[in-house]
Design a protein around this motif. Sequence first.
Motif, PDB file in Angstrom:
ATOM      1  N   ASP A 105       2.971 -13.951 -11.514  1.00 59.27           N
ATOM      2  CA  ASP A 105       1.739 -14.148 -10.769  1.00 59.27           C
ATOM      3  C   ASP A 105       1.773 -15.509 -10.070  1.00 59.27           C
ATOM      4  O   ASP A 105       2.168 -16.498 -10.673  1.00 59.27           O
ATOM      5  N   GLY A 106       1.353 -15.503  -8.813  1.00 56.16           N
ATOM      6  CA  GLY A 106       1.366 -16.752  -8.043  1.00 56.16           C
ATOM      7  C   GLY A 106       2.734 -16.973  -7.429  1.00 56.16           C
ATOM      8  O   GLY A 106       3.169 -18.101  -7.211  1.00 56.16           O
ATOM      9  N   SER A 107       3.419 -15.869  -7.140  1.00 60.10           N
ATOM     10  CA  SER A 107       4.829 -15.964  -6.757  1.00 60.10           C
ATOM     11  C   SER A 107       5.060 -16.749  -5.460  1.00 60.10           C
ATOM     12  O   SER A 107       6.156 -17.263  -5.251  1.00 60.10           O
ATOM     13  N   ASN A 154     -10.276 -19.317  -2.227  1.00 59.64           N
ATOM     14  CA  ASN A 154      -9.539 -19.603  -0.996  1.00 59.64           C
ATOM     15  C   ASN A 154     -10.533 -19.700   0.159  1.00 59.64           C
ATOM     16  O   ASN A 154     -10.913 -18.702   0.764  1.00 59.64           O
ATOM     17  N   TYR A 201      -8.009 -25.214  -6.043  1.00 58.44           N
ATOM     18  CA  TYR A 201      -7.433 -23.878  -5.854  1.00 58.44           C
ATOM     19  C   TYR A 201      -5.921 -23.987  -5.764  1.00 58.44           C
ATOM     20  O   TYR A 201      -5.391 -24.551  -4.814  1.00 58.44           O
ATOM     21  N   LEU A 225      -3.518 -17.288  -9.968  1.00 62.88           N
ATOM     22  CA  LEU A 225      -4.676 -16.941 -10.791  1.00 62.88           C
ATOM     23  C   LEU A 225      -4.549 -17.524 -12.198  1.00 62.88           C
ATOM     24  O   LEU A 225      -5.483 -18.094 -12.742  1.00 62.88           O
ATOM     25  N   TYR A 232     -13.684 -19.030 -10.903  1.00 61.30           N
ATOM     26  CA  TYR A 232     -12.651 -18.559  -9.986  1.00 61.30           C
ATOM     27  C   TYR A 232     -13.217 -17.357  -9.235  1.00 61.30           C
ATOM     28  O   TYR A 232     -13.819 -16.473  -9.849  1.00 61.30           O
ATOM     29  N   TYR A 239     -12.220 -14.347  -6.262  1.00 60.67           N
ATOM     30  CA  TYR A 239     -11.488 -13.697  -5.172  1.00 60.67           C
ATOM     31  C   TYR A 239     -12.357 -12.543  -4.698  1.00 60.67           C
ATOM     32  O   TYR A 239     -12.233 -11.410  -5.159  1.00 60.67           O
ATOM     33  N   LYS A 242      -8.327  -8.841  -3.336  1.00 59.67           N
ATOM     34  CA  LYS A 242      -6.870  -8.788  -3.373  1.00 59.67           C
ATOM     35  C   LYS A 242      -6.331  -8.479  -4.760  1.00 59.67           C
ATOM     36  O   LYS A 242      -5.289  -7.846  -4.914  1.00 59.67           O
TER      37      LYS A 242
HETATM   38  P1  AHG Z   1       0.901 -12.270  -7.127  1.00 58.41           P
HETATM   39  O1  AHG Z   1       1.813 -13.454  -6.944  1.00 58.41           O
HETATM   40  O2  AHG Z   1       1.125 -11.583  -8.435  1.00 58.41           O
HETATM   41  O3  AHG Z   1       0.939 -11.314  -5.956  1.00 58.41           O
HETATM   42  O4  AHG Z   1      -0.613 -12.782  -7.253  1.00 58.41           O
HETATM   43  C1  AHG Z   1      -1.123 -13.761  -6.392  1.00 58.41           C
HETATM   44  C2  AHG Z   1      -2.621 -13.714  -6.491  1.00 58.41           C
HETATM   45  C3  AHG Z   1      -3.222 -14.699  -7.464  1.00 58.41           C
HETATM   46  O5  AHG Z   1      -2.390 -15.223  -8.417  1.00 58.41           O
HETATM   47  C4  AHG Z   1      -3.760 -15.791  -6.591  1.00 58.41           C
HETATM   48  O6  AHG Z   1      -4.879 -16.376  -7.159  1.00 58.41           O
HETATM   49  C5  AHG Z   1      -4.052 -15.102  -5.316  1.00 58.41           C
HETATM   50  O7  AHG Z   1      -3.150 -14.045  -5.232  1.00 58.41           O
HETATM   51  C6  AHG Z   1      -3.884 -16.017  -4.143  1.00 58.41           C
HETATM   52  O8  AHG Z   1      -4.174 -15.327  -2.996  1.00 58.41           O
HETATM   53  P2  AHG Z   1      -4.440 -16.083  -1.598  1.00 58.41           P
HETATM   54  O9  AHG Z   1      -3.133 -16.682  -1.205  1.00 58.41           O
HETATM   55  O10 AHG Z   1      -4.904 -14.984  -0.693  1.00 58.41           O
HETATM   56  O11 AHG Z   1      -5.510 -17.117  -1.840  1.00 58.41           O
END
Ligand code: AHG
Length: 334
Positions: free
Chosen positions: A120-122, A213, A244, A248, A262, A264, A274
């Motif tokens: 997550d957060g890749s 965001n 931010y 996540l 938090y 979204y 998302k």
């Molecule tokens: P993942 O890397 O599993 O696709 O998840 C990313 C998620 C979450 O971790 C993060 O908070 C969010 O997407 C960020 O999205 P934005 O770049 O649209 O803010």
Amino acid sequence: MSRKNQTLGEFIIENQSSFKYTSGELSRLINSIRLAAKVVNHEVNKAGLVDIIGAAGDTNVQGEDQQKLDVYANTKFIQTMTKRNIVCGIASEEEDDFISINSQDENHQNKYVVLIDPLDGSSNIDVNVSVGTIFSIYRRVTPVGTPVTIDDFLQKGNQQVAAGYIIYGTSTMIVYTTGDGVNGFTLNPAIGTFYLSHPDMQFPKDGKIYSVNEGNYIHFPQGIKNYIKYCQMEEGDRPYTSRYIGSLVSDFHRNMIKGGIYMYPKSSKNSNGKLRLLYECNPMAFLAEQANGKASDGFNRIMDIEPTELHQRVPFICGSKNMVEKAEEFMKKA
Ligand code: AHG
Ligand code: MN
Ligand code: MN
């Protein structure tokens, strides 16, 4: 009694008997996640050293670029849980469909399914910013010994038996719940052991951090816009501060420790936001509630939402109870 500095291994054994189904199967499952976490942690840590960063060339089912570490983490978690023969099914954010695990042992009685966001957060990997892994565990609803079906995965969040995350941050931690509070364990990388460092984690009831965001501001629903303005207003303990990370797991972890919210939300671009209900929102909601926090889609409790598909997305508002309730109030008024 759990105590600081207890190892995760000791903690699992000691707490096994307090879990209502005491076959040891769930303990073995958490143990296998612990093992995979160490392997993935090792790889994440050297991402800057070796040529592993960058898109693997594939896009996942969500239409997003897959980074190499996403693929790696996905494979490692699936392999570890499959090889040890302790789950009957796995669903992953990185796989189109769920995986049914047909054990070689025909007497196998595996009862649990796992849903996972392996990395997550890749988008933060190649800039050396914290990423995580999120997992969610259910008892199957179809008969043991038969192949799993979609029904085993499309369960409401309130049916989870365990959930947690691994955060690959300045330290690596496992934070998880089996429905009896939330405990956090920090890895000592020198000896590869997780120690109980954060027993009984709790969201402060109020907080001063909002995480969203804001680049998407103009696309947000009016209720969210109004709540953001409320956060920024000078009055009482406000303005709040904005933080931010875009992971996540990391944003949630900080907010649980310091107090915060938090969000979204849905937007005019993404009608359901998302984040994925099954791999991200439900496990985080279970942790939040177990830590005295709250998780909502703006109107309803996340864990009461009836899932209709594996990769379903949902608006997500989560964190300190009073803050989430305030945001809901703004949603209702708008
Ligand atoms: P993942 O890397 O599993 O696709 O998840 C990313 C998620 C979450 O971790 C993060 O908070 C969010 O997407 C960020 O999205 P934005 O770049 O649209 O803010
Ligand atoms: Mn994610
Ligand atoms: Mn992911």
